[in-house]
Design a protein around this motif. Sequence first.
Motif, PDB file in Angstrom:
ATOM      1  N   ILE A  81     152.750  -9.412 -13.128  1.00 61.76           N
ATOM      2  CA  ILE A  81     153.656  -8.458 -13.776  1.00 61.76           C
ATOM      3  C   ILE A  81     155.097  -8.803 -13.440  1.00 61.76           C
ATOM      4  O   ILE A  81     155.443  -9.008 -12.286  1.00 61.76           O
ATOM      5  N   ASP A  82     155.945  -8.860 -14.454  1.00 58.80           N
ATOM      6  CA  ASP A  82     157.386  -8.995 -14.263  1.00 58.80           C
ATOM      7  C   ASP A  82     157.952  -7.571 -14.344  1.00 58.80           C
ATOM      8  O   ASP A  82     158.065  -6.999 -15.436  1.00 58.80           O
TER       9      ASP A  82
ATOM     10  N   ASP B 196     160.641  -3.997  -1.611  1.00 60.84           N
ATOM     11  CA  ASP B 196     162.087  -3.923  -1.411  1.00 60.84           C
ATOM     12  C   ASP B 196     162.837  -4.118  -2.725  1.00 60.84           C
ATOM     13  O   ASP B 196     163.812  -3.424  -3.011  1.00 60.84           O
ATOM     14  N   TRP B 197     162.382  -5.081  -3.539  1.00 60.72           N
ATOM     15  CA  TRP B 197     163.044  -5.345  -4.822  1.00 60.72           C
ATOM     16  C   TRP B 197     162.936  -4.130  -5.735  1.00 60.72           C
ATOM     17  O   TRP B 197     163.919  -3.703  -6.351  1.00 60.72           O
ATOM     18  N   LEU B 198     161.741  -3.559  -5.834  1.00 62.68           N
ATOM     19  CA  LEU B 198     161.537  -2.393  -6.687  1.00 62.68           C
ATOM     20  C   LEU B 198     162.433  -1.236  -6.263  1.00 62.68           C
ATOM     21  O   LEU B 198     163.004  -0.531  -7.112  1.00 62.68           O
ATOM     22  N   ASP B 199     162.561  -1.062  -4.956  1.00 68.08           N
ATOM     23  CA  ASP B 199     163.342   0.045  -4.413  1.00 68.08           C
ATOM     24  C   ASP B 199     164.812  -0.035  -4.820  1.00 68.08           C
ATOM     25  O   ASP B 199     165.487   0.981  -4.981  1.00 68.08           O
ATOM     26  N   TYR B 200     165.320  -1.258  -4.995  1.00 69.89           N
ATOM     27  CA  TYR B 200     166.720  -1.459  -5.357  1.00 69.89           C
ATOM     28  C   TYR B 200     166.933  -1.630  -6.858  1.00 69.89           C
ATOM     29  O   TYR B 200     168.065  -1.776  -7.310  1.00 69.89           O
TER      30      TYR B 200
ATOM     31  N   VAL C 234     146.401   1.569 -23.913  1.00 64.71           N
ATOM     32  CA  VAL C 234     146.983   0.255 -24.172  1.00 64.71           C
ATOM     33  C   VAL C 234     146.319  -0.745 -23.248  1.00 64.71           C
ATOM     34  O   VAL C 234     146.312  -0.547 -22.022  1.00 64.71           O
ATOM     35  N   ASP C 235     145.731  -1.783 -23.829  1.00 62.64           N
ATOM     36  CA  ASP C 235     145.105  -2.802 -22.995  1.00 62.64           C
ATOM     37  C   ASP C 235     146.186  -3.701 -22.418  1.00 62.64           C
ATOM     38  O   ASP C 235     147.056  -4.193 -23.144  1.00 62.64           O
ATOM     39  N   LEU C 236     146.129  -3.899 -21.119  1.00 62.37           N
ATOM     40  CA  LEU C 236     147.138  -4.699 -20.430  1.00 62.37           C
ATOM     41  C   LEU C 236     147.230  -6.103 -21.021  1.00 62.37           C
ATOM     42  O   LEU C 236     148.316  -6.699 -21.047  1.00 62.37           O
ATOM     43  N   ALA C 237     146.112  -6.624 -21.506  1.00 67.35           N
ATOM     44  CA  ALA C 237     146.115  -7.961 -22.102  1.00 67.35           C
ATOM     45  C   ALA C 237     147.080  -8.040 -23.286  1.00 67.35           C
ATOM     46  O   ALA C 237     147.682  -9.094 -23.541  1.00 67.35           O
ATOM     47  N   ASP C 238     147.240  -6.941 -24.009  1.00 66.48           N
ATOM     48  CA  ASP C 238     148.133  -6.922 -25.164  1.00 66.48           C
ATOM     49  C   ASP C 238     149.610  -6.869 -24.764  1.00 66.48           C
ATOM     50  O   ASP C 238     150.487  -7.052 -25.616  1.00 66.48           O
ATOM     51  N   LEU C 239     149.874  -6.588 -23.485  1.00 63.75           N
ATOM     52  CA  LEU C 239     151.248  -6.559 -22.989  1.00 63.75           C
ATOM     53  C   LEU C 239     151.633  -7.833 -22.237  1.00 63.75           C
ATOM     54  O   LEU C 239     152.762  -7.965 -21.785  1.00 63.75           O
ATOM     55  N   ALA C 240     150.676  -8.751 -22.100  1.00 65.67           N
ATOM     56  CA  ALA C 240     150.902  -9.944 -21.266  1.00 65.67           C
ATOM     57  C   ALA C 240     152.146 -10.715 -21.686  1.00 65.67           C
ATOM     58  O   ALA C 240     152.929 -11.158 -20.837  1.00 65.67           O
ATOM     59  N   ASP C 241     152.362 -10.891 -22.992  1.00 65.20           N
ATOM     60  CA  ASP C 241     153.517 -11.656 -23.470  1.00 65.20           C
ATOM     61  C   ASP C 241     154.826 -10.884 -23.323  1.00 65.20           C
ATOM     62  O   ASP C 241     155.904 -11.468 -23.389  1.00 65.20           O
ATOM     63  N   ILE C 242     154.736  -9.564 -23.137  1.00 70.00           N
ATOM     64  CA  ILE C 242     155.933  -8.720 -23.077  1.00 70.00           C
ATOM     65  C   ILE C 242     156.390  -8.489 -21.635  1.00 70.00           C
ATOM     66  O   ILE C 242     157.578  -8.591 -21.331  1.00 70.00           O
ATOM     67  N   ILE C 243     155.435  -8.187 -20.745  1.00 74.13           N
ATOM     68  CA  ILE C 243     155.817  -7.823 -19.371  1.00 74.13           C
ATOM     69  C   ILE C 243     155.208  -8.769 -18.329  1.00 74.13           C
ATOM     70  O   ILE C 243     155.277  -8.491 -17.138  1.00 74.13           O
ATOM     71  N   GLY C 244     154.631  -9.876 -18.788  1.00 72.31           N
ATOM     72  CA  GLY C 244     153.957 -10.773 -17.852  1.00 72.31           C
ATOM     73  C   GLY C 244     154.676 -12.092 -17.640  1.00 72.31           C
ATOM     74  O   GLY C 244     155.594 -12.448 -18.373  1.00 72.31           O
TER      75      GLY C 244
END
Length: 202
Positions: A29-30, A67-71, A163-173
């Motif tokens: 996940i990005d 830490d990254w998420l927190d900021y 929403v199947d995570l596989a369908d989001l792979a190109d968007i948020i992966g």
Amino acid sequence: MTFYPTDRLALFIDGANLYSAAKAMGFDIDYRKLLEEFRKRGVLIRAYYYTALVEQEEYSPIRPLVDWLDYNGYRLVTKAAREYTDSQGRKRWRGDMDVEIAVDMMEMAASADHLVLFSGDGDFRCLVEAVQRKGARVTVVSTVKSQPPMASDDLRRQADNFVDLADLADIIGRPSRLPRFIQESRAAERDHAEDSEADAEV
């Protein structure tokens, strides 16, 4: 996904569950892209990320991400993982965040129109139903394309949208980071294949 531009959105990310689902799909996940994507879909008022941390460890592989998420726009909810011994006598860690997710979703249902739950855990079915009674819509993001499926059928049926995570792979992966020795091995295989093709042409 059915979103309206005026929707007040809140995201609830079960970190361990989402990690397992993405790993089963072969990508990472990005989290920057994830936040950007949902900011496009409505008015994002909160993005929660839940995870348990092993406090005794000098270095935790999840600490840089936390830490990254927190900021960078996420509201971190953490607690100490509990140690236990499995049936083979191996030391393991457990950190269930279900109660924390349930409390936050119930509270946010009063101020958000659309709640997005990143988890396939069937234990959340009753929670989703309770939130819907308060007037909020719920989208569940997980996957049924893994073996075995990560998303509970009961949870999928209860949600307003699935929403199947596989369908989001190109968007948020992004591609999974393989260990260096595997990367080098694959590079060597590609080089060998190219050399073989060149020899065949000669």
